[in-house]
Design a protein around this motif. Sequence first.
Motif, PDB file in Angstrom:
ATOM      1  N   UNK A 123       0.840  -1.207   0.000  1.00  0.00           N
ATOM      2  CA  UNK A 123       0.000   0.000   0.000  1.00  0.00           C
ATOM      3  C   UNK A 123       0.867   1.246   0.000  1.00  0.00           C
ATOM      4  N   UNK A 124       1.911   1.266   0.805  1.00  0.00           N
ATOM      5  CA  UNK A 124       2.792   2.440   0.846  1.00  0.00           C
ATOM      6  C   UNK A 124       3.579   2.597  -0.440  1.00  0.00           C
ATOM      7  N   UNK A 125       3.891   1.474  -1.095  1.00  0.00           N
ATOM      8  CA  UNK A 125       4.540   1.560  -2.410  1.00  0.00           C
ATOM      9  C   UNK A 125       3.632   2.288  -3.400  1.00  0.00           C
ATOM     10  N   UNK A 126       2.365   1.882  -3.444  1.00  0.00           N
ATOM     11  CA  UNK A 126       1.437   2.543  -4.359  1.00  0.00           C
ATOM     12  C   UNK A 126       1.182   3.997  -3.947  1.00  0.00           C
ATOM     13  N   UNK A 127       1.177   4.260  -2.647  1.00  0.00           N
ATOM     14  CA  UNK A 127       0.984   5.624  -2.162  1.00  0.00           C
ATOM     15  C   UNK A 127       2.080   6.552  -2.692  1.00  0.00           C
ATOM     16  N   UNK A 128       3.254   6.012  -2.898  1.00  0.00           N
ATOM     17  CA  UNK A 128       4.376   6.791  -3.441  1.00  0.00           C
ATOM     18  C   UNK A 128       4.376   6.824  -4.966  1.00  0.00           C
ATOM     19  N   UNK A 129       3.351   6.212  -5.560  1.00  0.00           N
ATOM     20  CA  UNK A 129       3.297   6.136  -7.022  1.00  0.00           C
ATOM     21  C   UNK A 129       1.893   6.464  -7.533  1.00  0.00           C
ATOM     22  N   UNK A 130       1.408   7.633  -7.167  1.00  0.00           N
ATOM     23  CA  UNK A 130       0.193   8.241  -7.734  1.00  0.00           C
ATOM     24  C   UNK A 130      -1.115   7.715  -7.167  1.00  0.00           C
ATOM     25  N   UNK A 131      -1.094   6.830  -6.189  1.00  0.00           N
ATOM     26  CA  UNK A 131      -2.321   6.319  -5.588  1.00  0.00           C
ATOM     27  C   UNK A 131      -2.618   7.081  -4.299  1.00  0.00           C
ATOM     28  N   UNK A 132      -3.887   7.449  -4.100  1.00  0.00           N
ATOM     29  CA  UNK A 132      -4.294   8.156  -2.889  1.00  0.00           C
ATOM     30  C   UNK A 132      -4.870   7.219  -1.834  1.00  0.00           C
ATOM     31  N   UNK A 133      -5.528   6.136  -2.294  1.00  0.00           N
ATOM     32  CA  UNK A 133      -6.176   5.244  -1.350  1.00  0.00           C
ATOM     33  C   UNK A 133      -6.330   3.859  -1.935  1.00  0.00           C
ATOM     34  N   UNK A 134      -6.741   2.903  -1.077  1.00  0.00           N
ATOM     35  CA  UNK A 134      -6.911   1.522  -1.524  1.00  0.00           C
ATOM     36  C   UNK A 134      -8.137   0.902  -0.867  1.00  0.00           C
ATOM     37  N   UNK A 135      -8.737  -0.051  -1.577  1.00  0.00           N
ATOM     38  CA  UNK A 135      -9.737  -0.944  -0.996  1.00  0.00           C
ATOM     39  C   UNK A 135      -8.998  -2.104  -0.350  1.00  0.00           C
ATOM     40  N   UNK A 136      -9.235  -2.320   0.938  1.00  0.00           N
ATOM     41  CA  UNK A 136      -8.632  -3.459   1.615  1.00  0.00           C
ATOM     42  C   UNK A 136      -9.361  -4.743   1.229  1.00  0.00           C
ATOM     43  N   UNK A 137      -8.625  -5.830   1.125  1.00  0.00           N
ATOM     44  CA  UNK A 137      -9.224  -7.114   0.822  1.00  0.00           C
ATOM     45  C   UNK A 137     -10.153  -7.563   1.948  1.00  0.00           C
TER      46      UNK A 137
END
Length: 282
Positions: A123-137
């Motif tokens: 999640x933190x990897x994506x946060x550093x690459x243009x993602x603001x949030x995620x749906x948790x599984x």
Amino acid sequence: MELQYQEEIMSKILLKINNEEELIYPANGYILGINDFSSLFNKTYSINDVKDILKTNSDKEIYVSLNRCIFNDELSKYKHVLEKLDELGLDGIIVGDIAALTYNLKTKVILDQGHLNNSYYSINHYLNNSVSGVFLTNDITLDEINEIRKNTKATLFKQVFGYAHLSTSNRKLVSNYLKHFNINKKSNYYMIKEELSNESYKVIEDNFGTHILSAHPINLLGYDINTDYMVIDGFLLNDIKEVCDIFKSNEISRKKEIDDKYNANDGFINTKTIYKVKSYDK
């Protein structure tokens, strides 16, 4: 050094829209499906429809979900649709395919990859690459959700009611089965029985493949889920306005009422996945 970002959050309620009537149901915001790029929505919309919904729901947060994987021959249209949505002033665009991260969108991008978002490292990897949030599984426990919350600044989304997605295949498994056995039957969904548990699971076939959903809807009312958004999904269920009312007012004492009405359960929220190696006699 251990990451520690946790602070208590008052979760907002988002409703995934499966029919027009739900656009008046009580929630902080709505998640809309878009034509051709959304799976497991009973209703999807055109870009012009989304514009109209934004105008008539200015007091709500509006998200559009493109929650499926994209094939190479669709990339041009996919990019075009994303760029059009990016001009609308949405609160977020939910994507299932990371190709969207290459398009420099101005709108907040929320990643919904089914069973993949279960670690704060990724999640933190994506946060550093243009993602603001995620749906948790839906596969992780309350303790694991809280561990993720402590270690990420990402905006977190978690489904709290509705059928949970189990698997998707690009193959037309139902059509192939019916054709092979020369069965003339058409339905919105089919059932498959798992012999060991004696549970029956809903199977849906659409233009994008075959999807299997949980045997029972999940109902996480009353759990102290420290996410920014809690998502209600009435896909394949009857009218869920009362569910929205109960979650919005946090009437914890009515959890059993929902469980009984929809044959719902707690899913994996209290069930840690344990992998065991077992030998079998030949």
